[in-house]
Design a protein around this motif. Structure first.
Motif, PDB file in Angstrom:
ATOM      1  N   GLY A 264      -3.914   2.963   6.523  1.00  0.00           N
ATOM      2  CA  GLY A 264      -4.891   4.050   5.907  1.00  0.00           C
ATOM      3  C   GLY A 264      -4.752   4.020   4.321  1.00  0.00           C
ATOM      4  N   ALA A 265      -4.716   5.242   3.961  1.00  0.00           N
ATOM      5  CA  ALA A 265      -4.658   5.356   2.292  1.00  0.00           C
ATOM      6  C   ALA A 265      -3.234   5.315   1.753  1.00  0.00           C
ATOM      7  N   LEU A 266      -3.117   4.867   0.603  1.00  0.00           N
ATOM      8  CA  LEU A 266      -1.884   4.638  -0.124  1.00  0.00           C
ATOM      9  C   LEU A 266      -2.224   5.217  -1.442  1.00  0.00           C
ATOM     10  N   LEU A 267      -1.347   5.777  -2.111  1.00  0.00           N
ATOM     11  CA  LEU A 267      -1.108   6.270  -3.545  1.00  0.00           C
ATOM     12  C   LEU A 267       0.385   5.788  -4.033  1.00  0.00           C
ATOM     13  N   CYS A 268       0.184   5.047  -5.207  1.00  0.00           N
ATOM     14  CA  CYS A 268       1.643   4.643  -5.724  1.00  0.00           C
ATOM     15  C   CYS A 268       1.561   5.081  -7.281  1.00  0.00           C
ATOM     16  N   ARG A 269       2.704   5.378  -7.595  1.00  0.00           N
ATOM     17  CA  ARG A 269       3.123   6.096  -8.999  1.00  0.00           C
ATOM     18  C   ARG A 269       4.295   5.471  -9.514  1.00  0.00           C
ATOM     19  N   ILE A 270       4.220   5.115 -10.849  1.00  0.00           N
ATOM     20  CA  ILE A 270       5.675   4.683 -11.511  1.00  0.00           C
ATOM     21  C   ILE A 270       5.783   5.272 -12.579  1.00  0.00           C
ATOM     22  N   ARG A 271       6.967   5.869 -12.798  1.00  0.00           N
ATOM     23  CA  ARG A 271       7.431   6.577 -13.856  1.00  0.00           C
ATOM     24  C   ARG A 271       8.599   5.843 -14.487  1.00  0.00           C
ATOM     25  N   VAL A 272       8.613   6.047 -15.819  1.00  0.00           N
ATOM     26  CA  VAL A 272       9.561   5.370 -16.647  1.00  0.00           C
ATOM     27  C   VAL A 272      10.127   6.555 -17.497  1.00  0.00           C
ATOM     28  N   ASP A 273      11.326   6.626 -17.601  1.00  0.00           N
ATOM     29  CA  ASP A 273      11.957   7.798 -18.177  1.00  0.00           C
ATOM     30  C   ASP A 273      11.179   8.858 -18.259  1.00  0.00           C
ATOM     31  N   GLY A 274      10.629   9.574 -16.933  1.00  0.00           N
ATOM     32  CA  GLY A 274       9.983  10.540 -16.798  1.00  0.00           C
ATOM     33  C   GLY A 274       8.445  10.539 -17.108  1.00  0.00           C
ATOM     34  N   HIS A 275       8.027   9.465 -17.703  1.00  0.00           N
ATOM     35  CA  HIS A 275       6.696   9.461 -18.109  1.00  0.00           C
ATOM     36  C   HIS A 275       5.802   8.816 -17.217  1.00  0.00           C
ATOM     37  N   VAL A 276       4.757   9.053 -16.483  1.00  0.00           N
ATOM     38  CA  VAL A 276       3.919   8.323 -15.635  1.00  0.00           C
ATOM     39  C   VAL A 276       3.340   7.087 -16.402  1.00  0.00           C
ATOM     40  N   VAL A 277       3.664   5.977 -16.012  1.00  0.00           N
ATOM     41  CA  VAL A 277       2.943   4.778 -16.734  1.00  0.00           C
ATOM     42  C   VAL A 277       1.990   4.004 -15.985  1.00  0.00           C
ATOM     43  N   ALA A 278       1.828   4.390 -14.600  1.00  0.00           N
ATOM     44  CA  ALA A 278       0.924   3.795 -13.561  1.00  0.00           C
ATOM     45  C   ALA A 278       0.781   4.533 -12.529  1.00  0.00           C
ATOM     46  N   GLU A 279      -0.463   4.755 -12.009  1.00  0.00           N
ATOM     47  CA  GLU A 279      -1.046   5.299 -10.835  1.00  0.00           C
ATOM     48  C   GLU A 279      -2.234   4.695 -10.314  1.00  0.00           C
ATOM     49  N   LYS A 280      -2.306   4.568  -8.787  1.00  0.00           N
ATOM     50  CA  LYS A 280      -3.356   3.918  -8.205  1.00  0.00           C
ATOM     51  C   LYS A 280      -3.305   4.131  -6.933  1.00  0.00           C
ATOM     52  N   SER A 281      -4.518   4.122  -6.225  1.00  0.00           N
ATOM     53  CA  SER A 281      -4.655   4.501  -4.789  1.00  0.00           C
ATOM     54  C   SER A 281      -5.628   3.378  -4.389  1.00  0.00           C
ATOM     55  N   VAL A 282      -5.643   3.345  -2.756  1.00  0.00           N
ATOM     56  CA  VAL A 282      -6.630   2.520  -2.029  1.00  0.00           C
ATOM     57  C   VAL A 282      -6.560   3.247  -0.687  1.00  0.00           C
ATOM     58  N   SER A 283      -7.620   2.969  -0.104  1.00  0.00           N
ATOM     59  CA  SER A 283      -7.948   3.362   1.192  1.00  0.00           C
ATOM     60  C   SER A 283      -8.699   2.378   2.079  1.00  0.00           C
ATOM     61  N   GLY A 284      -8.234   2.326   3.305  1.00  0.00           N
ATOM     62  CA  GLY A 284      -9.277   1.406   4.336  1.00  0.00           C
ATOM     63  C   GLY A 284      -8.007   0.515   4.959  1.00  0.00           C
ATOM     64  N   GLU A 285      -8.578   0.091   6.213  1.00  0.00           N
ATOM     65  CA  GLU A 285      -7.667  -0.630   6.935  1.00  0.00           C
ATOM     66  C   GLU A 285      -7.260  -2.094   6.242  1.00  0.00           C
ATOM     67  N   GLY A 286      -5.980  -2.268   6.353  1.00  0.00           N
ATOM     68  CA  GLY A 286      -5.178  -3.444   5.980  1.00  0.00           C
ATOM     69  C   GLY A 286      -5.508  -3.756   4.479  1.00  0.00           C
ATOM     70  N   ARG A 287      -5.720  -2.660   3.773  1.00  0.00           N
ATOM     71  CA  ARG A 287      -5.834  -2.881   2.191  1.00  0.00           C
ATOM     72  C   ARG A 287      -4.478  -2.813   1.599  1.00  0.00           C
ATOM     73  N   GLN A 288      -4.336  -3.627   0.373  1.00  0.00           N
ATOM     74  CA  GLN A 288      -3.065  -3.919  -0.359  1.00  0.00           C
ATOM     75  C   GLN A 288      -3.083  -3.063  -1.669  1.00  0.00           C
ATOM     76  N   LEU A 289      -2.161  -2.473  -1.899  1.00  0.00           N
ATOM     77  CA  LEU A 289      -2.119  -1.666  -3.100  1.00  0.00           C
ATOM     78  C   LEU A 289      -1.107  -2.418  -4.198  1.00  0.00           C
ATOM     79  N   SER A 290      -1.637  -2.668  -5.581  1.00  0.00           N
ATOM     80  CA  SER A 290      -0.747  -3.095  -6.258  1.00  0.00           C
ATOM     81  C   SER A 290      -0.717  -2.262  -7.424  1.00  0.00           C
ATOM     82  N   CYS A 291       0.382  -1.929  -7.992  1.00  0.00           N
ATOM     83  CA  CYS A 291       0.415  -0.841  -8.976  1.00  0.00           C
ATOM     84  C   CYS A 291       1.429  -1.595  -9.972  1.00  0.00           C
ATOM     85  N   SER A 292       1.235  -1.586 -11.381  1.00  0.00           N
ATOM     86  CA  SER A 292       2.202  -2.127 -12.323  1.00  0.00           C
ATOM     87  C   SER A 292       2.006  -1.730 -13.601  1.00  0.00           C
ATOM     88  N   ALA A 293       3.062  -1.715 -14.340  1.00  0.00           N
ATOM     89  CA  ALA A 293       2.978  -1.198 -15.826  1.00  0.00           C
ATOM     90  C   ALA A 293       3.916  -2.228 -16.767  1.00  0.00           C
TER      91      ALA A 293
END
Length: 159
Positions: A130-159
């Motif tokens: 289903g849907a996925l949402l990722c968030r990466i925080r470095v020292d309390g600050h959001v440096v990356a945020e991304k979402s995908v939805s759909g069957e078998g989708r791959q989520l890649s989140c990087s900073a």
């Protein structure tokens, strides 16, 4: 037959001819002679009781550049449906961690060392039905945020 007539060279007759004044050549030769003489007396000489001095090379000490390292706190967060598959993220020490399945919501906190002037590389990859949402925080600050939805989708989140 007579005696051949003598002719004066053109320079002696006051005409400009092929002869050139020697003044500049004498000056250059004199300068070279003075330079050689001064160098002969100034440069140290080797004698049987005194060897020639070794060439002195100035000593230069180069300190290696030391990049100050700091420890950064990285928080990975993943939300969405019930389960995420094939979760991979950069963990402590820069190693990759993998988990086949995780219950959502999911998060992990890791400590990463990095040079003070550089950002720390962080990355998270996961799949879901289903849907996925990722968030990466470095020292309390959001440096990356991304979402995908759909069957078998791959989520890649990087900073």
């Amino acid at each position: 037959m007579g005696v051949p007539g003598a002719t004066r060279p053109t320079a002696a007759r006051g005409e400009t001819g092929r002869l050139r004044p020697l003044g500049s050549v004498v000056v250059v030769a004199g300068v070279i002679a003075v330079a050689v003489t001064v160098a002969w007396y100034v440069m140290p000489k080797a004698t049987p009781d005194r060897p020639a001095p070794a060439a002195s090379v100035p000593s230069v000490t180069v300190e290696p550049a030391v990049a100050q390292e700091v420890t950064r706190t990285v928080v990975y967060e993943l939300t969405g449906g019930d389960v995420a598959h094939n979760l991979t993220y950069v963990a402590t020490g820069g190693d990759l961690e993998q988990q086949a399945e995780v219950q959502l919501p999911w998060s992990v906190t890791v400590q990463r060392k990095a040079p003070a002037a550089q950002p720390v590389f962080s990355s998270l990859v996961a799949q879901s039905a289903g849907a996925l949402l990722c968030r990466i925080r470095v020292d309390g600050h959001v440096v990356a945020e991304k979402s995908v939805s759909g069957e078998g989708r791959q989520l890649s989140c990087s900073a």
